[in-house]
Scaffold this motif. Structure first.
Motif, PDB file in Angstrom:
ATOM      1  N   TYR A  98     -17.130  31.681 -29.698  1.00 17.92           N
ATOM      2  CA  TYR A  98     -16.133  32.148 -28.726  1.00 17.92           C
ATOM      3  C   TYR A  98     -16.756  33.108 -27.712  1.00 17.92           C
ATOM      4  O   TYR A  98     -17.392  34.080 -28.098  1.00 17.92           O
ATOM      5  CB  TYR A  98     -14.997  32.894 -29.447  1.00 17.92           C
ATOM      6  N   THR A  99     -16.561  32.835 -26.416  1.00 13.34           N
ATOM      7  CA  THR A  99     -16.903  33.836 -25.401  1.00 13.34           C
ATOM      8  C   THR A  99     -15.743  34.825 -25.345  1.00 13.34           C
ATOM      9  O   THR A  99     -14.655  34.551 -25.876  1.00 13.34           O
ATOM     10  CB  THR A  99     -17.049  33.204 -24.008  1.00 13.34           C
ATOM     11  N   GLU A 100     -15.969  35.937 -24.648  1.00 13.26           N
ATOM     12  CA  GLU A 100     -14.885  36.911 -24.543  1.00 13.26           C
ATOM     13  C   GLU A 100     -13.688  36.292 -23.819  1.00 13.26           C
ATOM     14  O   GLU A 100     -12.534  36.529 -24.187  1.00 13.26           O
ATOM     15  CB  GLU A 100     -15.357  38.178 -23.819  1.00 13.26           C
ATOM     16  N   ARG A 113     -10.493  27.525 -28.647  1.00  8.88           N
ATOM     17  CA  ARG A 113     -11.595  26.767 -28.015  1.00  8.88           C
ATOM     18  C   ARG A 113     -11.248  25.294 -28.038  1.00  8.88           C
ATOM     19  O   ARG A 113     -10.644  24.815 -28.988  1.00  8.88           O
ATOM     20  CB  ARG A 113     -12.891  26.968 -28.800  1.00  8.88           C
TER      21      ARG A 113
END
Ligand code: HEC
Ligand code: HEC
Ligand code: HEC
Length: 424
Positions: A98-100, A113
């Motif tokens: 996960y990105t921010e 996601r």
């Protein structure tokens, strides 16, 4: 572990600073900046840890006795069972990829996601109101914990509820992600309390009645509802059903210790207190209390109690005197910090008597917290009383000493007895 790594990191940079002072004067400024960045990283993670505590992320994302955040909690919803996923930063089985921005989208929109539409058992309708800064800090904290490999299949719902696309319609009907605007007519403490209750603490997830579709019925916010086998009572400022008869200090004590001399927390609230509210700052708990006391309860005339001459009341009074009054007192007055008060209690007068049936059949141990480690216990009575006797004693305590609430039908006791004794 994280703390250890961080403090090792910090003392390394401190060493660097000292080294620089003596040997490398010109490089000093740069090194100081690095030290400050490490400091800020630490502060951010600590702030995120606090947001995670207030939001009680651990409750739904850890199996009983399992590694925190590694997933596996079974959550029973009216539509079937969901399992809290692994949210440690493991790249394959957790949220390591996960990105921010993607993480923010989970909390703000309930979308994971790969455009996965999450079920609202993940309380994103509340988390969508978290502030940007709190989400940034929470992300930093979640990414700092130990990754754990643990495969969890979250969705065990039957058809058609297992179709995530349904959530598109659910969100369209029920989800209104508006940020909480500061109410300038209210003090800062009230606004902080609202943020903790409505956003991070998601208290309404348990305490607000639900619509047919399982969304919060906001017209009755915080006025109490049934959970599986328990009741989350009214926590508005209502004096009969809610916490209106408690002072700010008594609410703070309850959320800190699980007990305030009037009421002891059991069941899901005992867990909430252990994981979450007992670890909040006193200032935050006061803010919650101020906000709750300002919430409007239900309106309408006071209910009429069942008459003392009713045969169920007569039978109930005899059982109470024999089996309950030694702990709860002849007049339901309780004993400070040991045995809860039953007179003018919101739990005792709740519409749904599930919690009461649960306690009398199965007994209970109150929450033990760091501040109040000895938890008094209530013995189980399932082996001693018929459904009818349990119903009578409960009808009696719901309609004595100023209490007034509908009689408990013996059938309600029968319905809970089998699953409770089977340990479900
Ligand atoms: C009341 C229970 C509950 C609480 C509290 C909760 N979650 Fe969840 N969460 C869930 C459930 C259930 C799912 C899976 C939903 C689904 O499958 O649609 C989920 C899904 C997620 C996901 C998506 C994982 C994936 O599969 O991609 C993330 C990320 C997440 N939660 C993070 C958090 C964080 C961070 C917190 C605290 C701020 C939190 N959750 C608090 C129940 C909860
Ligand atoms: C997982 C569900 C759940 C969540 C989340 C939850 N509660 Fe509760 N709460 C309960 C239950 C169940 C009870 C009843 C406990 C009992 O009968 O002993 C309760 C009891 C209470 C009481 C005592 C009421 C009384 O009359 O005795 C207060 C105050 C309270 N909750 C406040 C809060 C606040 C504030 C939050 C959010 C920070 C919160 N709760 C979040 C389930 C929950
Ligand atoms: C040995 C002492 C003892 C006896 C006997 C006892 N209780 Fe309790 N009772 C407790 C304790 C301790 C609690 C708090 C447990 C908890 O919250 O988990 C409690 C909790 C309760 C509550 C919940 C109150 C609240 O605000 O959360 C009710 C209702 C109750 N008891 C009714 C009864 C009835 C009815 C009887 C008799 C059939 C009875 N009790 C007998 C000790 C006792």
């Amino acid at each position: 572990m994280i703390r250890a790594i961080l403090s090792a990191g910090l003392s390394a940079s401190l060493y660097a600073v000292l080294y620089a002072v003596f040997w490398a004067g010109p490089a000093l400024l740069g090194t100081l900046a690095t030290a400050r960045a490490a400091d800020q990283g630490y502060e951010l993670i600590e702030r995120g840890r606090y947001v995670a505590t207030v939001s009680d992320c651990v409750a739904c994302h850890s199996a009983p006795g399992g590694v925190p955040y590694a997933g596996g909690t079974r959550l029973f919803t009216p539509f079937g069972t969901l399992v809290g996923p692994n949210i440690t930063p493991d790249k394959e089985t957790g949220m390591g990829l996960y990105t921010e921005a993607e993480f923010r989208r989970v909390l703000r929109e309930g979308i994971g996601r790969g455009e996965k539409r999450l079920y609202p058992a993940m309380p994103y309708p509340a988390f969508s109101k978290l502030s940007d800064d709190d989400i940034t800090a929470l992300y930093a904290y979640m990414m700092s914990i130990q990754p754990v490999r643990n495969v969890v299949e979250a969705n065990q719902l039957p058809f058609p509820f297992n179709q995530r696309i349904l959530m598109l319609g659910w969100n369209w009907l029920n989800f209104d992600p508006k940020p909480l605007e500061v109410r300038t007519d209210k003090p800062a403490e009230w606004n902080r309390g609202r943020y903790l209750v409505e956003a991070a603490g998601h208290c309404g997830a348990c305490h607000t009645p639900k619509t047919m579709l399982g969304a919060d019925d906001t017209s009755r916010a915080l006025r109490g509802t049934s959970l599986q086998g328990w009741v989350a009572p009214d926590i508005t400022g209502d004096r009969r059903y809610g916490v209106g008869r408690w002072s700010v200090e008594q609410i703070v004590q309850y959320l800190q210790n699980g007990s305030n001399g009037h009421s002891n927390a059991s069941g899901p609230m005992a867990e909430e207190i252990q994981n979450s509210s007992s670890r909040m700052t006193e200032g935050d708990l006061r803010a919650i209390a101020v906000y709750l006391l300002d919430q409007e309860g239900r309106s309408g005339p006071a209910p009429t109690p069942v008459a003392a001459t009713d045969p169920r009341m007569v039978a109930g009074a005899a059982i109470f005197k024999d089996r309950c009054s030694a702990c709860h007192g002849d007049n339901g007055q309780g004993a400070s910090y040991l045995f809860p008060r039953l007179a003018d209690s919101g739990v005792v007068q709740a519409d749904d008597p599930a919690t009461l049936i649960h306690l009398v059949l199965a007994g209970s141990r109150a929450a033990a917290t760091d501040r109040l480690p000895t938890a008094p216990a209530m013995p189980p009575f399932h082996w001693r009383f018929t459904d009818e006797q349990v119903a009578s004693v409960l009808t009696y305590i719901r309609n004595s000493w100023g209490n007034a609430a509908p009689a408990v039908p013996p059938g309600d006791v029968g319905k809970l007895r089998a699953p409770l004794l089977a340990g479900e």
